[in-house]
Design a protein around this motif. Structure first.
Motif, PDB file in Angstrom:
ATOM      1  N   UNK A 231      14.724   2.959   5.224  1.00  0.00           N
ATOM      2  CA  UNK A 231      13.391   2.228   5.445  1.00  0.00           C
ATOM      3  C   UNK A 231      12.028   1.408   4.711  1.00  0.00           C
ATOM      4  N   UNK A 232      11.533   2.787   4.875  1.00  0.00           N
ATOM      5  CA  UNK A 232       9.757   2.639   3.919  1.00  0.00           C
ATOM      6  C   UNK A 232       8.664   3.627   4.747  1.00  0.00           C
ATOM      7  N   UNK A 233       7.426   2.554   3.964  1.00  0.00           N
ATOM      8  CA  UNK A 233       6.419   2.886   4.433  1.00  0.00           C
ATOM      9  C   UNK A 233       5.878   2.603   5.800  1.00  0.00           C
ATOM     10  N   UNK A 234       5.786   4.028   6.908  1.00  0.00           N
ATOM     11  CA  UNK A 234       5.732   3.219   7.493  1.00  0.00           C
ATOM     12  C   UNK A 234       4.979   2.107   8.339  1.00  0.00           C
ATOM     13  N   UNK A 235       3.216   1.225   8.345  1.00  0.00           N
ATOM     14  CA  UNK A 235       3.149   0.529   8.077  1.00  0.00           C
ATOM     15  C   UNK A 235       3.291  -1.037   8.219  1.00  0.00           C
ATOM     16  N   UNK A 236       3.484  -0.784   6.813  1.00  0.00           N
ATOM     17  CA  UNK A 236       4.545  -2.343   6.648  1.00  0.00           C
ATOM     18  C   UNK A 236       6.137  -2.002   7.746  1.00  0.00           C
ATOM     19  N   UNK A 237       6.404  -1.280   7.993  1.00  0.00           N
ATOM     20  CA  UNK A 237       7.512  -1.457   8.597  1.00  0.00           C
ATOM     21  C   UNK A 237       7.722  -1.524  10.196  1.00  0.00           C
ATOM     22  N   UNK A 238       6.538  -1.337  10.851  1.00  0.00           N
ATOM     23  CA  UNK A 238       5.737  -1.946  11.719  1.00  0.00           C
ATOM     24  C   UNK A 238       5.468  -3.542  12.310  1.00  0.00           C
ATOM     25  N   UNK A 239       4.827  -3.639  10.546  1.00  0.00           N
ATOM     26  CA  UNK A 239       4.552  -4.766  10.901  1.00  0.00           C
ATOM     27  C   UNK A 239       5.752  -6.317  11.258  1.00  0.00           C
ATOM     28  N   UNK A 280       0.906  -3.073  -1.435  1.00  0.00           N
ATOM     29  CA  UNK A 280       1.719  -2.978  -1.449  1.00  0.00           C
ATOM     30  C   UNK A 280       2.759  -3.873  -1.163  1.00  0.00           C
ATOM     31  N   UNK A 281       4.111  -3.548  -1.915  1.00  0.00           N
ATOM     32  CA  UNK A 281       5.163  -4.102  -0.995  1.00  0.00           C
ATOM     33  C   UNK A 281       5.969  -4.614   0.236  1.00  0.00           C
ATOM     34  N   UNK A 282       6.000  -6.106   0.743  1.00  0.00           N
ATOM     35  CA  UNK A 282       6.466  -5.979   1.733  1.00  0.00           C
ATOM     36  C   UNK A 282       8.040  -5.615   1.771  1.00  0.00           C
ATOM     37  N   UNK A 283       8.600  -4.885   3.111  1.00  0.00           N
ATOM     38  CA  UNK A 283       9.877  -4.516   2.885  1.00  0.00           C
ATOM     39  C   UNK A 283      11.213  -5.536   2.281  1.00  0.00           C
ATOM     40  N   UNK A 285      11.740  -9.030  -0.097  1.00  0.00           N
ATOM     41  CA  UNK A 285      11.337  -8.494  -1.063  1.00  0.00           C
ATOM     42  C   UNK A 285      10.538  -9.547  -1.610  1.00  0.00           C
ATOM     43  N   UNK A 286      10.394 -10.542  -1.467  1.00  0.00           N
ATOM     44  CA  UNK A 286       9.816 -12.206  -1.978  1.00  0.00           C
ATOM     45  C   UNK A 286       8.502 -12.110  -0.942  1.00  0.00           C
ATOM     46  N   UNK A 287       8.239 -10.871  -0.548  1.00  0.00           N
ATOM     47  CA  UNK A 287       6.269 -10.947  -0.078  1.00  0.00           C
ATOM     48  C   UNK A 287       5.835  -9.839  -0.367  1.00  0.00           C
ATOM     49  N   UNK A 288       4.211  -9.474  -0.783  1.00  0.00           N
ATOM     50  CA  UNK A 288       4.017  -8.801  -0.477  1.00  0.00           C
ATOM     51  C   UNK A 288       2.016  -8.358   0.472  1.00  0.00           C
ATOM     52  N   UNK A 289       2.098  -7.076   0.637  1.00  0.00           N
ATOM     53  CA  UNK A 289       0.824  -6.929   1.460  1.00  0.00           C
ATOM     54  C   UNK A 289      -0.452  -6.642   1.312  1.00  0.00           C
ATOM     55  N   UNK A 290      -1.789  -7.482   1.690  1.00  0.00           N
ATOM     56  CA  UNK A 290      -2.821  -6.664   1.292  1.00  0.00           C
ATOM     57  C   UNK A 290      -3.316  -6.105   2.303  1.00  0.00           C
ATOM     58  N   UNK A 291      -3.825  -5.453   2.064  1.00  0.00           N
ATOM     59  CA  UNK A 291      -4.166  -4.141   2.539  1.00  0.00           C
ATOM     60  C   UNK A 291      -5.239  -4.045   2.733  1.00  0.00           C
TER      61      UNK A 291
END
Length: 502
Positions: A231-239, A280-283, A285-291
């Motif tokens: 899985x991964x970090x909760x907020x990126x996973x929730x997105x 951060x990295x998005x789940x 792999x070809x995207x990232x997240x501005x947080x």
């Protein structure tokens, strides 16, 4: 099954093949006091809570029907393991700011701008590396025993299948991960005297990590050999559950903290411009997240209810009701709460100016203000801060944002979401699901099991939404209050820092 180790609650949720919740179990997150008077999580206690939740589900659901399990959690909280794979110290919570001095050491050793260009984050006290340095300074014997430093997701996965692995979205919360290169950064670690071998292997979110071991099956009741999906970090996973892949929208994960996540276009480069965001990295792999986040969003709401809901202004039935009903009582008040303004920095401020020394404040308070004024002002203050973050995201993205997709506990407070729409001028679309983070983990399982792209799974399995549209008149009224809010942020900074030194 998705296991979610959050700040407020720990959950285990079973989902259907269409990623709809079937049954869930929940436990309150428990911190324990250490001998130093600081708060910790007990590693064995966290694992026992997972065992107990799975046991509760087993009484109502056939665990042999499960096809996979995935874990998601808060970030930053460090779990040191010794040579035998046993925890050697309690877990320091992510929000613990004891390592401010060690964060300064990182800035001095590497340089604040260089830290950001490598890791996508400022050298802040919440991250794992400053916590590790604090441990080395204050508990050198424990630090010497530690062979691997994990986070919560990694630790539960290790207990389930025996592999010591993390994913990029969790690795980004350490302050030791090179976002562009997707590897542990020697430029960060070497000046600090930390070895690469202290950190786990990094694999992509959604990777089939292994299967439930015999020992874990015996403890939990899960079938031996059950597939474990990373899985991964909760907020990126929730997105993922929010399917927030368009440039004109942000995902609002409204919980204890409230990050606003803007997902990059596919293949886009990390931004060189630093406006107060974390990356951060998005789940995928070809995207990232501005947080950009509010550190203590749900904390402010809970605090206001505990401190200001009196029987003088509310009936006993109202005070015992849901938060939606409670805050709804303030619906009739005019925008601006009759001149009362709240600053939501009860645990420090978040984006666009991360400052652990910042404090909360109620401004303009008079004897005429009631509990209802205070409740509404708290929601408005949170929404002013949300607007600051959205303006930052628009500048980084180079395009307007007109939609906020909101999920989480705070999404259930209707007045909050209407004020958010009015303050920001955005449509707020509230996902009709109670378990966004576990749902995102279930979607990672579905993508791994069905061999379908994650974005396709997210689009096909979207929940229904309730939309709050901005009222143009109230939006105009809030523009002046937002201007005052920005002025007061600057005016309070020096005072906050002076108070912090006492």
């Amino acid at each position: 099954m998705a296991i979610d180790i959050g700040t407020t609650n720990w959950k285990a949720v079973v989902f259907s093949e269409q990623c709809r919740p079937v049954y869930s179990a929940k436990r309150p997150a428990v911190t324990i006091p250490g001998q130093d008077g600081l708060q910790y999580y007990d590693p064995q206690g966290v694992w026992q809570a997972v065992v107990d939740m799975i046991g509760e589900i087993a009484a109502n659901h056939d665990l042999n029907a499960l096809t996979a399990v995935s874990v998601t959690s808060m970030g930053e909280a460090v779990v040191p393991l010794d040579e035998a794979g046993e925890p050697v110290f309690p877990i320091i919570p992510w929000f613990d700011a004891r390592s401010v001095e060690q964060a300064q050491q990182v800035r001095c050793a590497v340089g604040d701008d260089r830290v950001f260009s490598i890791t996508g984050a400022e050298a802040g006290a919440i991250f794992s590396v400053p916590k590790m340095l604090w441990m080395r300074q204050h508990h050198p014997d424990v630090f010497g025993k530690a062979r691997k430093w994990l986070q919560m997701t990694d630790y539960i996965n290790y207990r389930l299948c025996g592999r010591i692995v993390t994913d990029p979205s969790m690795a980004c919360r350490t302050l030791a991960f090179d976002l562009a290169g997707c590897r542990w950064s020697p430029e960060i670690l070497e000046p600090l005297g930390l070895g690469r071998e202290l950190f786990p292997e990094v694999l992509a979110s959604g990777t089939v990590l292994g299967s439930v071991s015999g020992a874990a099956a015996k403890q939990t009741g899960l079938p031996k050999g059950l597939t474990v999906v990373l899985g991964g970090h909760d907020h990126p996973v929730a997105s993922i559950a929010g399917c927030a892949f368009q440039n004109n929208e942000v995902f609002d994960s409204s919980g204890t903290a409230e990050p606003f996540l803007h997902v990059s276009r596919r293949g886009e480069k990390l931004p060189a411009q630093r406006l107060g965001q974390r990356c951060t990295r998005h789940p995928s792999p070809d995207r990232f997240i501005n947080w950009g986040g509010i550190v203590s969003s749900g904390v402010c709401v809970d605090w206001a209810v505990r401190r200001f809901v009196s029987h003088h202004d509310f009936t006993a039935a109202q005070a015992a009701g849901s938060y939606d009903e409670l805050f709804g009582a303030a619906h009739g008040l005019e925008p601006g709460s009759d001149g009362l303004m709240f600053h939501p920095a009860l645990r420090g401020s978040g984006a666009p100016k991360w400052d652990a020394r910042s404090k909360g404040a109620l401004l303009g308070l008079t004897s005429e203000h009631t509990d209802m004024h205070i409740l509404r002002a708290v929601l408005e203050g949170l929404c002013y801060q949300a607007k600051r973050i959205l303006l930052m995201h628009e500048q980084l993205a180079g395009c307007p944002i007109d939609t906020i997709k909101c999920m989480g506990g705070g999404a259930r407070i209707s007045l909050w979401q209407q004020i958010k729409a009015d303050v920001t001028g955005c449509a707020v679309r509230v996902g009709q699901v109670n378990e966004a983070t576990p749902m995102g983990a279930a979607m990672l399982c579905a993508s791994a099991l069905y061999g379908e792209p994650l974005e396709k799974i997210a689009r096909e399995m979207q929940p229904e939404y309730k939309t709050f549209e901005p009222d143009p008149q109230r939006t105009r009224q809030y523009e002046e209050y937002f201007r005052i809010y920005l002025l007061s942020c600057e005016a309070l900074e020096e005072t906050n820092h002076l108070l912090d030194r006492r």
